[in-house]
Design a protein around this motif. Structure first.
Motif, short mmCIF file in Angstrom:
data_model
loop_
_atom_site.label_atom_id
_atom_site.label_comp_id
_atom_site.label_asym_id
_atom_site.label_seq_id
_atom_site.Cartn_x
_atom_site.Cartn_y
_atom_site.Cartn_z
N HIS A 84 1.05 3.35 2.19
CA HIS A 84 1.61 3.51 3.53
C HIS A 84 2.95 2.86 3.67
CE1 HIS A 84 -1.76 5.53 5.26
NE2 HIS A 84 -2.62 4.61 4.81
N ASP A 85 3.09 1.69 3.03
CA ASP A 85 4.36 0.98 3.10
C ASP A 85 5.48 1.85 2.58
OD1 ASP A 85 3.48 -1.53 4.13
OD2 ASP A 85 2.52 -1.91 2.19
N THR A 144 0.85 -1.19 0.00
CA THR A 144 0.00 0.00 0.00
C THR A 144 0.89 1.24 0.00
OG1 THR A 144 0.01 0.12 2.39
CG2 THR A 144 -1.72 -1.22 1.38
N GLU A 184 5.58 5.05 2.40
CA GLU A 184 5.81 6.16 3.33
C GLU A 184 6.65 5.70 4.52
OE1 GLU A 184 5.27 9.09 2.47
OE2 GLU A 184 5.98 9.95 4.37
N ASP A 185 6.35 4.47 4.98
CA ASP A 185 7.12 3.89 6.08
C ASP A 185 8.60 3.80 5.70
OD1 ASP A 185 4.84 3.63 7.48
OD2 ASP A 185 4.63 1.43 7.19
#
Lengths: 480, 285
Positions: free
Chosen positions: A339-340, A337, A342-343
């Motif tokens: 988010h990954d 995703t 961004e992580d």
């Protein structure tokens, strides 16, 4: 022997032979025509001369005026050089000389037959010839040709005019023509032969270029051939194009062959590594368990505790290393995703900040893609950290992630020092030690992940930029 | 002022008109001079110069009437179409009272000339005309003294019939052409005017060198320039003076040099007695 000669010589020779044959053929035909024309002209001139004179001679014969006849026939000989005939002889009705342009040779009143063998024959010919017709006598054996024109008016024939012409003069005129023609031909050859020679060389030189290169092919990569050397659209031009294609294909083949070899080696290394790792992993679990038990229930002797602790740290390191070698990309994992990504950025940013490296993060992922998040995250982290490290102080790293319809592309580039050929050769192998940092397994892991996901990874050096390009297919295959 | 100008104009017009009329009148009466082969009459450039010279001297137009045969010139005199003519001895004698001697050319300080018997230079054995029996012989003209009368008289004296002595004879109608006939080999002999042969030696030495003089006759009066009996005394005097003066004048001298003559002198009929005698002997008179 001749056929073994270089084309460089053969072509000009052939051209020269053709030119010579053409020149000869043309000259021969021209000379034949000239010969005919010279003869025709001569006959016509003599005939015209005789006909004109015969009319003027009629009154002279009629009035028995030798002087007038002489003046008439000697007119063409005023300028002795330009005389058309050799001599003009006026005969009376009894075939005796009435007057001649050359009275010393043909005295007045002498019998025609008494003037020599040629004239004796001519005398018989005239006697046998119809009275009112022009007689032309031309014998190969005779040195002269004769035209006998009746001097007549109103069917009354008073005598004859003999126009005598030296055969040698025709030959002389003809030889003059030949000489002129020969000079012109030589002049043309002098122009054509060098052109022909130059043309032959020009034709052969590009062929020579191709030959030189083809003979070097067996040594390995074929040398390139600049198509500008021969920019024309003929057969040689086609040969140049074909050679260019051949070179391209051979290059591709060589590259492909290298890829295959590398791929096979990597696969072999992978299998070996995996089996060794498994062999180590199995007893390792037991060992770690045993150490754990010892630690908990063994004697509290400080030396023992210290040794156990040492063992535990060593075994743990072995476990981590083996775990790193045993990349398992196909483990069930949730989808990747935004988010990954961004992580990952958050994870790597401190490293970049620490050495003042600019990190350009250009990921464009609007929704989850059907790829396992864990290995992709690891992949991205490894590549980015490597890039930051390679970029060095004040460097720049750019991360590009782009999801298309069928594939996900990740491009990570830095402007640090490029990869040397020796490094590139063993780039993705374990413990290849690209830099002085790390254990040399980062890229190996990346390679394993990508390969297991049926994708491809390659390294490119473009000027100051080093770029890693990863392509991963987006399909149900990743769901398997 | 105006009157004076008008008078001047009238005077000018009168002078111009008078002179034009005067000249026009003179141009209507040119002096006609017959030219014959008695001398080098085919040197046309020289003749043109001589004509201009005479016109200047006489202040009158002069016309040279050229004919190739004496007979034609004689005919013109008979018809009164010539004022003067340069004739050979024979025509002069034959014309009798129709003409009178105007002047005679002086050649080598004497008004006389000879007849030459010539043969080709290749012929080295001929000594006299009698050696030319059965040969081809060229006569200058039937009215020529040196070119016809003299050789026939010689044969006559030798008791030979001139009509059968030669195998063939022909006329060339001029002395220089007779020389050419011999030089070319067309004729094996010819009798010609000594003055023409000598003069031609200067003009065309190559041609003359092909002939050889076998025999020279006694002297005869040089071909005279005669006047028609009808010519006025004034014209006679004027033309005679013009000719006589030539040797004293640079332009005249130059012309005389070209004519190969010393000048012109007075002549008398007695100069031509020898020719008259021969013509009588041959029955031509």
């Amino acid at each position: 022997m001749l056929f073994n000669l270089s084309l460089r010589i053969k072509l000009p020779l052939l051209g020269a032979a053709l030119i010579l044959v053409t020149a000869l053929a043309l000259s021969t035909s021209f000379l034949y025509q000239t010969w005919e024309a010279v003869r025709r002209d001569t006959f016509k001139n003599l005939n015209d001369l005789g006909q004109t004179m015969s009319r003027a001679l009629f009154p002279a014969l009629l009035h028995d005026d030798i002087w007038r006849a002489y003046e008439t026939v000697s007119l063409p000989f005023k300028d002795s050089e330009s005389a058309q005939a050799e001599s003009l002889i006026v005969l009376d009705a009894k075939r005796r000389v009435f007057a001649s342009s050359h009275p010393e040779k043909h005295p007045v009143l002498s019998e025609l037959a008494s003037l020599g063998a040629d004239f004796a024959t001519l005398d018989r010919d005239i006697a046998a010839h119809p009275e009112d017709q022009i007689l032309t006598v031309e014998r190969d054996s005779a040195t002269h040709l004769f035209i006998v024109i009746p001097i007549e008016s109103d069917t009354i024939r008073l005598g004859s005019l003999i126009v005598s012409y030296d055969n040698a003069w025709i030959r002389q005129r003809f030889i003059e023509f030949i000489e002129r023609a020969a000079w012109i031909t030589l002049l043309i050859l002098a122009v054509l032969l060098p052109i022909n020679w130059y043309w032959g060389r020009r034709m052969v030189a590009p062929l020579q270029e191709v030959t030189d290169r083809l003979s070097q092919i067996s040594g390995g990569e074929p040398p390139p051939l600049d198509p500008k050397l021969y920019p024309y659209n003929d057969e040689v031009g086609a040969l140049y194009l074909a050679y260019g294609q051949l070179v391209e294909e051979m290059k591709e083949k060589i590259v492909l062959k290298r890829e295959v070899v590398k791929h096979e080696r990597m696969a072999a290394v992978g299998r070996l590594t995996a089996s060794i790792a498994h062999e180590i992993n199995n007893p390792l679990g037991g060992l770690l368990n045993a150490v754990s038990t010892l630690k908990r229930y063994g004697s509290a002797d400080p030396l023992n505790q210290k040794t156990i602790s040492l063992l535990e740290r060593g075994l743990t390191q072995i476990k981590e290393t083996v775990a790193a070698l045993l990349v398992e990309a196909k483990i069930t994992s949730r989808q990747l995703t935004p988010h990954d990504l961004e992580d990952v950025r958050v994870l790597v940013s401190p490293g970049a900040h620490a050495q003042n490296t600019r990190l350009l993060w250009k990921t464009a992922l609007s929704a989850a893609v059907p790829l396992p998040s864990t290995p992709i995250r690891q992949l991205l982290i490894n590549l980015t950290l490597n890039a930051i490290q390679a970029a060095g102080n004040d460097g720049q790293v750019e991360v590009n992630l782009h999801a298309g319809e069928t594939e996900l592309q990740i491009v990570v580039e830095n402007d640090g020092e490029g990869l040397s050929p020796a490094v590139r050769e063993r780039l993705f192998e374990p413990f290849a030690q690209v830099s002085e940092h790390g254990n040399g397994l980062g890229l190996w892991v990346c390679y394993q992940i990508v390969t297991q996901l049926d994708g491809s990874i390659r390294a490119e050096s473009a000027g100051p930029l080093t770029r890693f390009v990863v392509t991963l297919p987006l399909s149900e295959s990743s769901e398997r | 002022m105006g009157l004076e100008r008008l008078l001047r104009l009238c005077l000018a017009v009168w002078v111009l008109t008078a002179s034009t009329i005067g000249m026009g009148a003179e141009w209507t009466r040119p002096i006609r001079v017959g030219m014959t082969p008695a001398f080098l009459h085919d040197q046309h450039a020289m003749l043109a110069e001589w004509k201009l010279y005479l016109q200047n001297e006489l202040k009158r137009p002069v016309v040279f009437v050229q004919r190739d045969s004496y007979q034609e010139t004689m005919d013109l005199i008979h018809k009164g179409k010539l004022d003067f003519a340069w004739l050979c001895d024979y025509p002069y004698i034959a014309l009798g009272r129709l003409v009178k001697i105007l002047a005679v050319a002086s050649y080598r300080q004497q008004p006389i000339y000879h007849s030459y018997l010539i043969v080709p230079s290749s012929d080295t054995h001929t000594r006299s005309i009698l050696d030319l029996k059965g040969k081809v012989f060229a006569y200058a003209a039937p009215q020529s003294n040196t070119g016809y009368v003299v050789p026939r008289y010689q044969l006559r004296k030798a008791g030979v019939d001139a009509n059968t002595f030669f195998r063939k004879t022909f006329f060339t109608w001029s002395h220089s052409k007779a020389i050419r006939a011999v030089a070319s080999g067309l004729a094996q002999g010819a009798a010609i005017d000594s003055y023409v042969w000598d003069s031609l030696q200067k003009v065309d030495p190559k041609l003359v060198a092909k002939t050889r003089i076998v025999w020279t006759s006694e002297p005869f009066g040089f071909p005279p320039i005669v006047a028609d009996h009808a010519v006025s005394k004034a014209d006679f005097q004027a033309f005679q003076n013009a000719l006589f003066r030539m040797k004293d004048d640079p332009a005249g001298r130059a012309l005389l040099d070209k004519l190969n003559l010393d000048g012109f002198v007075e002549g008398t009929p007695s100069l031509y007695k020898g020719v008259t005698d021969m013509m009588r002997e041959l029955g031509d008179l």
